[in-house]
Scaffold this active site. Structure first.
Site, PDB file in Angstrom:
ATOM      1  N   HIS A 184       0.818  -1.221   0.000  1.00  0.00           N
ATOM      2  CA  HIS A 184       0.000   0.000   0.000  1.00  0.00           C
ATOM      3  C   HIS A 184       0.856   1.278   0.000  1.00  0.00           C
ATOM      4  O   HIS A 184       0.693   2.149  -0.842  1.00  0.00           O
ATOM      5  CB  HIS A 184      -0.881   0.024   1.249  1.00  0.00           C
ATOM      6  CG  HIS A 184      -1.734  -1.178   1.442  1.00  0.00           C
ATOM      7  ND1 HIS A 184      -2.921  -1.402   0.761  1.00  0.00           N
ATOM      8  CD2 HIS A 184      -1.581  -2.239   2.266  1.00  0.00           C
ATOM      9  CE1 HIS A 184      -3.464  -2.531   1.173  1.00  0.00           C
ATOM     10  NE2 HIS A 184      -2.678  -3.070   2.078  1.00  0.00           N
TER      11      HIS A 184
HETATM   12  O1  RIB Z   1      -4.721  -0.063   4.955  1.00  0.00           O
HETATM   13  C1  RIB Z   1      -3.351  -0.099   4.652  1.00  0.00           C
HETATM   14  C2  RIB Z   1      -2.613   0.903   5.488  1.00  0.00           C
HETATM   15  O2  RIB Z   1      -2.744   0.573   6.858  1.00  0.00           O
HETATM   16  C3  RIB Z   1      -1.098   0.909   5.207  1.00  0.00           C
HETATM   17  O3  RIB Z   1      -0.608   2.206   5.413  1.00  0.00           O
HETATM   18  C4  RIB Z   1      -0.553  -0.013   6.250  1.00  0.00           C
HETATM   19  O4  RIB Z   1       0.793   0.314   6.627  1.00  0.00           O
HETATM   20  C5  RIB Z   1      -1.467   0.272   7.400  1.00  0.00           C
HETATM   21  O5  RIB Z   1      -0.985   1.434   8.060  1.00  0.00           O
END
Ligand code: RIB
Ligand code: CA
Length: 315
Positions: free
Chosen positions: A236
């Protein structure tokens, strides 16, 4: 070629760590600020120091908010492990935080650094506090990108993505106060999955950063398989970094986005208004977000892997 000047606010976290390693090569990473999120602030800050050290660069780390504005402290240790970096052996931290004032650092850099691109890949607590201290923050930035939200998808609940859900009041402030947010949400990050062949490229490269990234991916791949039943792990936060430095690899649409705070089943949801000429005459002119929808998956992954391998070569 002049590298973009970056400041990353994060809650390391497996994918935050990979994002930081890539950003250190793809941008002029002038600082890291930490926030409570995936795991508590002591761990996210320690992890940020370790990753900064692994880049071989002198990148200051400033500690930030230890808890959300209103919401209770929750974590994502079921994904990231009890320390936030899985079972990965990280470098012994020799440095210390540059300050306990992440908000002050963000504001100072926004005021003094030209064309600064702020990238937030954790809960938005620090960013909301910075906005409350200086509402002119958006005017002082060259760009603002978040990993967060989703138009039609959640992860921590059926409707909410973790970063927004963990501090929805902060996210609501950010979407209210920024004229334009580049929103790298689950709609696009679930389309960019690193797999064992990507992990193998890093492992085979053999440098400090590449080996650390391979170790992080090992754990992330196992968790993704267990939790999502997929053979790939969404990176992500690294996708958000690539969206900031190589926006041509992504596509999206402009919409008004607000954050639900009161819904029994929808608290923390990013409500993306996709109406065109709807009943209230909705116009894209009221848009406050570029909601990314798709990406060239292989080029994004290659950008991350190549950057981390190159980082070791330049160390
Ligand atoms: O939903 C994904 C996010 O939540 C990413 O930033 C992961 O590191 C968690 O923080
Ligand atoms: Ca994160």
């Amino acid at each position: 070629m002049t590298l973009p000047t970056l400041l990353i606010d994060c809650d390391p976290g497996l994918d935050d760590a990979i994002a930081l390693l890539a950003a250190a090569q793809l941008g002029n990473l002038i600082g890291i600020t930490t926030v409570n999120g995936n795991i508590g602030i002591e761990h996210t800050t320690h992890n940020a120091l370790a990753i900064a050290q692994a880049t071989g660069q002198d990148i200051p780390v400033h500690r930030g908010a230890a808890r959300p504005l209103i919401a209770p402290v929750m974590d994502a240790s079921y994904v990231h492990g009890p320390t936030g970096l899985g079972n990965v052996t990280i470098p012994e931290v020799t440095g210390s935080v540059a300050s306990d004032d992440a908000v002050g650092f963000i504001l100072d850099m926004a005021r003094t650094v030209d064309d600064l691109h702020l990238i937030a890949v954790g809960p938005l607590t620090n960013i909301a506090l910075a906005l409350r201290q200086d509402p002119t923050l958006p005017d002082r930035l060259g760009g603002f990108t978040i990993m967060g939200g989703g138009a039609h998808v959640g992860n921590v609940t059926a409707t909410a993505e973790f970063n927004v859900w963990a501090d929805p009041e902060a996210a609501a402030i950010v979407f209210e106060d920024f004229p334009m947010v580049t929103m790298v949400g689950l709609d696009v990050t679930h389309r960019v999955l690193m797999r064992t062949n990507d992990r193998n490229r890093l492992r085979d490269a053999g440098g400090t950063a590449a080996t650390l990234a391979a170790d992080l991916l090992d754990y992330a791949l196992e968790r993704a398989g267990s939790i999502r039943g997929t053979d790939g792990a969404p990176i992500h936060d690294a996708s958000a970094v690539i969206a900031a430095v190589a926006p041509e690899l992504f596509s999206g649409t402009h919409h008004r986005v607000v954050v639900e705070l009161a819904g029994t089943h929808t608290r923390g949801m990013t409500v993306v208004d996709e109406r065109i000429g709807g009943r209230d005459g909705h116009e894209t002119s009221t848009a406050n977000a570029l909601v990314l929808r798709d990406a060239n998956e292989q080029e994004v992954i290659d950008a991350v892997v190549d950057a981390i391998i190159e980082l070791d070569r330049n160390a």
